[in-house]
Structure formats: structure tokens, C-alpha cells
Motif scaffolding. Structure first.
Motif, PDB file in Angstrom:
ATOM      1  N   GLN A  27       3.127   3.053  -5.282  1.00 48.10           N
ATOM      2  CA  GLN A  27       3.046   3.074  -3.817  1.00 48.10           C
ATOM      3  C   GLN A  27       4.404   2.802  -3.172  1.00 48.10           C
ATOM      4  N   GLN A  28       5.230   2.005  -3.846  1.00 51.05           N
ATOM      5  CA  GLN A  28       6.561   1.727  -3.300  1.00 51.05           C
ATOM      6  C   GLN A  28       7.390   3.015  -3.260  1.00 51.05           C
ATOM      7  N   ALA A  29       7.267   3.835  -4.297  1.00 47.95           N
ATOM      8  CA  ALA A  29       7.999   5.108  -4.318  1.00 47.95           C
ATOM      9  C   ALA A  29       7.527   6.010  -3.178  1.00 47.95           C
ATOM     10  N   MET A  30       6.207   5.993  -2.941  1.00 49.76           N
ATOM     11  CA  MET A  30       5.681   6.840  -1.859  1.00 49.76           C
ATOM     12  C   MET A  30       6.168   6.329  -0.512  1.00 49.76           C
ATOM     13  N   TRP A  67       0.908  12.585  -2.121  1.00 50.64           N
ATOM     14  CA  TRP A  67       0.454  11.414  -2.883  1.00 50.64           C
ATOM     15  C   TRP A  67      -0.666  11.802  -3.846  1.00 50.64           C
ATOM     16  N   LYS A  68      -1.615  12.603  -3.335  1.00 53.65           N
ATOM     17  CA  LYS A  68      -2.763  12.981  -4.156  1.00 53.65           C
ATOM     18  C   LYS A  68      -2.395  13.991  -5.231  1.00 53.65           C
TER      19      LYS A  68
ATOM     20  N   ASP B  71      -1.526   1.918   4.138  1.00 49.44           N
ATOM     21  CA  ASP B  71      -2.914   1.450   3.967  1.00 49.44           C
ATOM     22  C   ASP B  71      -3.761   2.528   3.290  1.00 49.44           C
ATOM     23  N   ARG B  72      -3.530   3.748   3.734  1.00 50.29           N
ATOM     24  CA  ARG B  72      -4.352   4.856   3.223  1.00 50.29           C
ATOM     25  C   ARG B  72      -4.130   5.065   1.728  1.00 50.29           C
ATOM     26  N   ILE B  73      -2.849   5.041   1.312  1.00 45.23           N
ATOM     27  CA  ILE B  73      -2.617   5.273  -0.115  1.00 45.23           C
ATOM     28  C   ILE B  73      -3.052   4.056  -0.938  1.00 45.23           C
ATOM     29  N   ALA B  80      -9.541   4.844  -6.572  1.00 42.25           N
ATOM     30  CA  ALA B  80      -9.374   5.532  -7.853  1.00 42.25           C
ATOM     31  C   ALA B  80      -9.681   4.595  -9.011  1.00 42.25           C
ATOM     32  N   LYS B  81      -9.284   3.317  -8.833  1.00 37.90           N
ATOM     33  CA  LYS B  81      -9.584   2.334  -9.883  1.00 37.90           C
ATOM     34  C   LYS B  81     -11.072   2.028  -9.920  1.00 37.90           C
ATOM     35  N   GLU B  82     -11.686   2.041  -8.724  1.00 36.81           N
ATOM     36  CA  GLU B  82     -13.093   1.650  -8.599  1.00 36.81           C
ATOM     37  C   GLU B  82     -14.045   2.734  -9.086  1.00 36.81           C
TER      38      GLU B  82
END
Lengths: 185, 269
Positions: A27-30, A67-68, B71-73, B80-82
Motif C-alpha cells: 500500500q505504501q508503494a501505491m 491497484w487491482k 482507505d479504499r485500497i 482480500a485477506k478475509e
């Protein structure tokens, strides 16, 4: 989760490395990608949509797509920044024309020798592009504007300007080629 | 433009800007699929076109948009983990009238709960981020409030979508706020589809062609949701529909319409 806002400097990781980390759901990279290209993507969408909320929606969607599905961008066939801008512009045009997205991220392939990851180079390029476009013949500027930012088809441009279809086509080609030559010079 | 001839640079330039008619664009796409020369030239012109966008005046992203994105990511990563755990959950209770309200509220609260969970774990590493976390929570609450606003607004259109005359099993509910282009859709008891097919939701505007409002596939018990798909604002709807389409979706609805429902005047009117 809070991420430090990134400062653009020579220590910033390149796009290739960032994408590698995004693939690993870093997430930090994003966040770094957002800081690097979010404003650019937002600005293109805002220029087309003229609505800050809709422009933000487009920016959020485009970056969330990355991201996805980071593999949709294939390294070596264009710059990440340019690719994101094309997606944002196309999505914004789809919105103002109220149509379903006309291409998927996988379909967008472009050749770009520019390094948009560097803020310094990016700013230089922005100035150069503005200068080149400003100095295009007025008719070429108008055709480019109507096609790129208003999403008109060449026949709609011909109808609006009263020019022949072939003339519109030629003007748009000349404008793009002119831009290419000026940036390569 | 087709056959063995290469496509003119003029047409490729227009195609790079999506400025051709759909018919011409389709012909060019077909040619590009088989012609490396034109493909290379098209990529060059697409790169040139991308540079046009670089000349626009640059603006800062709106306040709060960075937090909203992160927040979204974060929520996506948590989900995804859940998701593997959800595969083992117990049998879902039969859908009852109005059961969608607590479900939707729970979904909104779940978004907040997931994000809060993430934050709890990160506190150990981010003691200095306390101030930004307050703003973070505010955004999440605003997001949940936005969902609830759609659910409870007097001006929201509530539409029950049902199957054709021979079956009443699958149902769908659409809640739509035309002014903001906000849509929440929930369906139950849908049939499972082959991998190369998908369900597609459509907004049928009062004027104009159906607007695609999202692709979705039901879970193991036939439930599916579409929450806040990107839609244009200010488009009044006269109906909603669900069709089965090829996996990548479609530009126009393909018959038959699996679920359909017309709008009624909002309560209070």
C-alpha cells in the motif's frame, strides 16, 4: 493506516520498482504512485469533465484499477504516467458521452520515450507541450481540442467547424506529428 | 482500411483519440490485430496523443482524496485477506422482506469496522499519525453516512426487480439517487453462470439508451451486490434491468432481461 506523503526527488523509486511492489499489494508503494501521478490524472479528467467531483471519481477509479490489476500495464511499452493519463482521458470522454468504457486498460498501448516519473522532467515536458500546442496553427489547435478534450468524432468536428472530413483528419494528424517532432528535438 | 492495405496515419491518429465512428473503429481494431506495422504506428500516435494531456493546467487533487484512496485500497487488501474465510461460513438464512435494510447497514458498518481493524494493527508503528487518523475516521464515517443517506433518503427510488412470469425466485432491489448518480443494488437467488458469462445491471434512463451500471456474479448461494458503480449524475431512471452478458460485459443489453423493475414516484411526492 497513514502513509507519509512522498517528496519527489532523485531518491524516489522508479515506476518499474513501484509496480513490482504494487503487485505484492504494497500500500505504501501505491501511495507513492498516487502522489506521483494523482494530480496529473485528476487534471486531465478535470479538463475534460469541468467538474471536480466527477474528475476525482475518474482519478480514484483509474488508480484503483491499477491497484487491482497492475499487470494491465505492461512495462516497456510506454510510460506509466502517460498510460494513466490516456485511461483517465478516455474514461472522462466516455462519461461526457454517457457511454460504456470503450477500451480496457489492456488495450491501451503507447510508445513514449518520456520519463514522467521524474518531477523535474515532467515539469519541463509540460511547459514544452503547452508551448508546442500554443504555437500550432489555430485550425490544428481547434481540431485537436475538439477531438481530445471534448471527445467529438471527426465527422462531428467537420460538422461543427464546416471543414471537410479530410481536412479535419489531416489537421489532427499534423498536430500530433508536430508535437512528436517538437518533443524529440 | 481493411485487407492487406495499411491504415492511413490520419485514421490511426483519429483512432488513438477515439474520434472515429464505432464501425470504423471496429475495422481498425480488426486490422491492428493482424498488422504489426500499423500496430507500431498506432502505439506511436497513442504516445503522441497522451502528451496532449500533459499540457493541461495542473491542479492539486481535492482535499481528502488521498485519504479516501488509501482507505479504499486498505479495505480492499483487508477484504482480500478475509475472502477465503467466507468460503467456510454457514448456510445463509432465507431472504426475507425488508431484510436488505439491516444487511445494507451491516455492509456499511463492515466497511468502517474493517478499516478500524487495520488501523488498530498499525497503531504500534504509527504513533505519530494520531492526528491524521481522526481525519481518516471522519472520512470513513462520511462514506458510511453516504450509503445510509441513499438507503434512507425520501427522494431515493426503490425498485423491486422480479423474474419473468414463470418464476419468482430471483429478486433484486435497486436504490437510486439520480441527482448524485448513486446506486445500490442487491440481488438474491440468482442462478450461477458459466465462467464466460456475467450478470450486467442497467439503468434505463427516462431518455436515451440503457446505461451499464456494473458487472457482477453471484456468490455460492446466489446473492450479489453492486454498490456505487460509476454513473453519470442527474440522469432520471424509469427502470432498471439485469441481463446475462459475455464475461467482459456488453454495450447494450442482451435479451432476455433476467430481472426488471420500473421506478415509482418517491414517497412523499
Amino acid at each position: 493506516m497513514a502513509f507519509e506523503r512522498t517528496n519527489h526527488n532523485e531518491q524516489d523509486p522508479g515506476d518499474d520498482l513501484l509496480l513490482e511492489r504494487v503487485r505484492g499489494k504494497d500500500q505504501q508503494a501505491m501511495a507513492v504512485v498516487f502522489d506521483r501521478y494523482g494530480g496529473m490524472v485528476y487534471s486531465v479528467a478535470l479538463r475534460v469533465l469541468k467538474d471536480p467531483e466527477q474528475a476525482e471519481d475518474v482519478m480514484q477509479e483509474i488508480l484503483f484499477q491499477l491497484w487491482k490489476k497492475p499487470d494491465a500495464f505492461v512495462q516497456g511499452r510506454g510510460s506509466l504516467g502517460g498510460w494513466l493519463m490516456v485511461l483517465a482521458r478516455n474514461r472522462a470522454i466516455d462519461l461526457i458521452r454517457r457511454r460504456k468504457p470503450t477500451d480496457s486498460p489492456d488495450d491501451v498501448v503507447l510508445v513514449s520515450k518520456t520519463n514522467l516519473a521524474s518531477e523535474t522532467e515532467r515539469n519541463v515536458l509540460m511547459e514544452k507541450v503547452r508551448d508546442v500546442v500554443k504555437n500550432l496553427p489555430v485550425e490544428q489547435q481547434r481540431s485537436l481540442e475538439l477531438a481530445y478534450f471534448e471527445g467529438l468524432s471527426h465527422s462531428e468536428i467537420a460538422e461543427k467547424t464546416g471543414d471537410a472530413l479530410g481536412t479535419v483528419k489531416t489537421r489532427i494528424r499534423l498536430a500530433l506529428i508536430g508535437l512528436r517532432k517538437a518533443l524529440a528535438a | 482500411m481493411t485487407g492487406n492495405e495499411h491504415i492511413s496515419q490520419e485514421d490511426l491518429a483519429l483512432h488513438a483519440m477515439q474520434a472515429l465512428s464505432e464501425g470504423d473503429a471496429a475495422a481498425i481494431r480488426a486490422h491492428l490485430a493482424t498488422c504489426a506495422v500499423c500496430r507500431a504506428e498506432f502505439a506511436e500516435l497513442s504516445g503522441d496523443a497522451a502528451m496532449v494531456g500533459l499540457g493541461v493546467p495542473q491542479h492539486q487533487v481535492p482535499a481528502g482524496s488521498r485519504t479516501r484512496f488509501l482507505d479504499r485500497i486498505a479495505a480492499d487488501a483487508a477484504m482480500a485477506k478475509e475472502s477465503p474465510k467466507r468460503e467456510t461460513r454457514g448456510k445463509v438464512l432465507p431472504f426475507q422482506a425488508n431484510a436488505w435494510i439491516p444487511w445494507a447497514v451491516a455492509a456499511a458498518l463492515a466497511i468502517v469496522a474493517v478499516s478500524l481493524g487495520i488501523r488498530l494493527n498499525s497503531l504500534h508503528q504509527e504513533l505519530t499519525a494520531a492526528t491524521s487518523q481522526v481525519a481518516h475516521l471522519t472520512d470513513e464515517t462520511a462514506q458510511a453516512r453516504q450509503v445510509l443517506e441513499v438507503l434512507t433518503s425520501h427522494s431515493a427510488q426503490h425498485v423491486l426487480l422480479t423474474a419473468d412470469k414463470t418464476s419468482v425466485e430471483p429478486t433484486g432491489r435497486a436504490i437510486y439517487l439520480a441527482d448524485s448518480g448513486s446506486l445500490i443494488f442487491q440481488a438474491n437467488h440468482l442462478k450461477l453462470l458459466a465462467l464466460d458469462k456475467t450478470y450486467e445491471l442497467w439503468v434505463i434512463p427516462v431518455e436515451g439508451n440503457p446505461i451499464p451500471a456494473g458487472l457482477f456474479r453471484p456468490d455460492a448461494v446466489g446473492d450479489a451486490t453492486v454498490v456505487m458503480p460509476p454513473l453519470p449524475r442527474g440522469v432520471p431512471a424509469k427502470a432498471f434491468g439485469v441481463t446475462v452478458e459475455k464475461a467482459e460485459g456488453s454495450d447494450t443489453p442482451t435479451a432476455p432481461i433476467i430481472l426488471a423493475g420500473a421506478t415509482a414516484p418517491a414517497s412523499g411526492e
